[in-house]
Design an enzyme around this catalytic site. Structure first.
Site, PDB file in Angstrom:
ATOM      1  N   SER A 169      69.671  -6.348 -12.188  1.00 57.83           N
ATOM      2  CA  SER A 169      70.950  -6.979 -12.540  1.00 57.83           C
ATOM      3  C   SER A 169      71.131  -6.974 -14.048  1.00 57.83           C
ATOM      4  O   SER A 169      72.222  -6.741 -14.561  1.00 57.83           O
ATOM      5  CB  SER A 169      70.998  -8.402 -11.993  1.00 57.83           C
ATOM      6  OG  SER A 169      70.147  -9.236 -12.729  1.00 57.83           O
ATOM      7  N   ARG A 228      74.065  -4.482 -15.211  1.00 56.51           N
ATOM      8  CA  ARG A 228      75.266  -5.204 -15.647  1.00 56.51           C
ATOM      9  C   ARG A 228      75.751  -4.634 -16.974  1.00 56.51           C
ATOM     10  O   ARG A 228      76.928  -4.307 -17.128  1.00 56.51           O
ATOM     11  CB  ARG A 228      74.966  -6.686 -15.807  1.00 56.51           C
ATOM     12  CG  ARG A 228      76.155  -7.443 -16.414  1.00 56.51           C
ATOM     13  CD  ARG A 228      75.856  -8.898 -16.677  1.00 56.51           C
ATOM     14  NE  ARG A 228      75.552  -9.599 -15.442  1.00 56.51           N
ATOM     15  CZ  ARG A 228      74.347 -10.015 -15.102  1.00 56.51           C
ATOM     16  NH1 ARG A 228      73.341  -9.793 -15.913  1.00 56.51           N
ATOM     17  NH2 ARG A 228      74.144 -10.640 -13.974  1.00 56.51           N
ATOM     18  N   ASN A 247      79.229  -2.385 -17.324  1.00 56.22           N
ATOM     19  CA  ASN A 247      80.323  -2.833 -18.185  1.00 56.22           C
ATOM     20  C   ASN A 247      80.637  -1.819 -19.262  1.00 56.22           C
ATOM     21  O   ASN A 247      81.801  -1.514 -19.529  1.00 56.22           O
ATOM     22  CB  ASN A 247      79.966  -4.178 -18.823  1.00 56.22           C
ATOM     23  CG  ASN A 247      80.307  -5.329 -17.921  1.00 56.22           C
ATOM     24  OD1 ASN A 247      81.469  -5.678 -17.767  1.00 56.22           O
ATOM     25  ND2 ASN A 247      79.298  -5.889 -17.280  1.00 56.22           N
TER      26      ASN A 247
END
Lengths: 156, 295
Positions: B225, B229, B233
């Site tokens: 994660s 992440r 992004n």
């Protein structure tokens, strides 16, 4: 999107940079900041102390001023007293001196009067004798009568 | 701006391809730009021409552009902050020292809020992550075509200048953090770590396999994660910049809307890149703090 050796390379670079940061970057910066914080705290404490000192000094100054005023008033009082005393003394002296002078003058006057009286007496005696001579038409024995006339003159 | 004779999808794919140096396996058929093909007789270390060759290289390849930009930006961080560290004194700070101290203080307060143990590694780690990731993300604000175009003139075929849009880079950092998590879990908790993995959430010997499965999945989810992440992004952000850039090529009438879009997305992205750097840092500290807490 391929996973490859870049992953390992990045891990190594990551480790190196973190170690560098931990050894050469973080501690000095934090130490400097802590030192500055302490310095500022000290400065503030000193300022507090100084303002407190100032307050104390002001209080002391006011007290001193009051003391000085009292003292000055005392000095003025005593000076006034002393001046009065001096004036009194001077007056006394002047009166005494005046009295003395008056007495001396009186003595002089008395003396003068006495002297004038003596002179007058002598002259009265001579005058009386001369008058009597004229009246009697004869000579009067000066020796004999002068004692009488002197006695008379002394009674004047 | 798409080069002559390039379709939009070719343009986009070109922008999303790393400059890859790796080992092409023997027997791989290379097709040159002139359509001439050549079958390799031995393993060859070379730069990949296109995604297919990069894929054929497999694990034995390195994204040269990502590595150079990432290490370069790391060095920028080290240089800037080392200079501050040398200059920092208890006197009045000035210029960049102010900014650096602000960042340091910000990181320090965040670490203090989250991490309650005593570990001299955590705060410098957080600072490095925050600034480094921020700098890598910052590359996203440089116009997408500028540097690749300049390097293309110099003969470099592919160039991705935002290291954090490379999953290797973000996962490399996440795995680094994961290694630290495992290390501190074992160091601080010892057998407690094993117990945490096997006796949670059902405290009964019968449930050990279930517990182990759930806890291991939970544990592994953390670095994924963390890394994905940031990657997701930044990759998405970069993709939108590329699409906007492609819009410029759609005709003169698209110039103004594209310009406005680019301005808007750039301004929004300033927030995104800072936020992503911050999130990566905070999650790292949180995960490491969990590794330190003995239940």
């Amino acid at each position: 999107m391929n996973i490859n050796l870049t992953l390992i390379g990045q891990m190594l670079a990551f480790a190196v940079f973190v170690l560098f940061c931990m050894k050469y970057v973080w501690p000095p910066i934090l130490a400097a900041m802590a030192e500055r914080a302490e310095k500022i705290a000290d400065g503030l404490a000193a300022a507090d102390r100084a303002s407190h000192d100032l307050e104390l000094a002001q209080e002391k100054a006011v007290e001193r001023l009051k003391e000085a005023k009292t003292e000055a008033a005392g000095i003025v009082d005593s000076a006034n007293k002393r001046a009065n005393q001096l004036v009194e003394e001077a007056k006394q002296q002047a009166v005494t001196e005046g009295d003395r002078l008056k007495e001396a003058a009186q003595a002089d006057i008395d003396q003068e009067v006495n002297r004038a009286r003596e002179q007058l007496r002598g002259q009265v005696a001579a005058l009386a004798l001369a008058g009597a001579e004229k009246v009697l038409g004869a000579e009067i024995d000066h020796q004999r009568h002068s004692a009488l006339v002197d006695k008379l003159a002394a009674e004047l | 701006m798409a080069a002559e004779g390039q379709t939009v999808s070719e343009y986009i794919i070109h922008h999303l391809t790393n400059l890859t140096y790796g080992k092409l396996p023997a027997g791989f058929e290379r097709i040159g730009s002139d359509g001439h093909s050549e079958v390799l007789t031995a393993d060859t270390w070379t730069f990949a021409h296109g995604g297919a060759e990069a894929a054929a290289m497999g694990f034995m390849a390195i994204h040269v552009d990502s590595m150079i930009w990432s290490i370069g930006l790391g060095l920028v961080f080290c240089f800037l902050f080392r200079r501050v560290a040398v200059k920092a004194s208890s006197g009045v700070p000035s210029g960049f020292v102010n900014i650096a101290e602000m960042v340091v203080e910000f990181v320090d307060s965040n670490v203090k809020d989250t991490f309650h143990g005593r570990n001299p590694l955590i705060a410098p780690l957080a600072l490095t992550i925050f600034v480094w990731v921020f700098l890598m993300n910052l590359m996203d604000l440089i116009p997408v075509d500028l540097i690749p175009w300049l390097l293309m003139l110099a003969g470099v075929e592919y160039q991705k200048i935002v290291p954090s849009t490379d999953v290797n880079i973000t996962m490399g950092m996440a795995v680094g953090v994961f290694v630290l998590m495992i290390y501190y879990s074992i160091k601080i908790k010892g057998m407690g770590f094993v117990k945490e993995l096997t006796m949670n959430p059902f405290n009964h010997p019968l449930f050990i396999p279930v517990n182990l499965f759930m806890e291991v999945v939970g544990l592994l989810a953390k670095p994924f994660s963390l890394g994905l992440r940031l990657f997701g992004n930044m990759y998405a952000g970069e993709m939108i910049f590329i699409l906007i850039a492609a819009l410029y090529g759609a005709g003169v009438m698209w110039m103004l809307p594209a310009g406005l879009l680019q301005l808007g997305w750039s301004i929004f992205h300033i927030l995104v890149i800072t936020l992503q750097a911050f999130i990566f840092m905070v999650l790292t500290v949180v995960y490491l703090s969990m590794a330190h807490e003995d239940h």
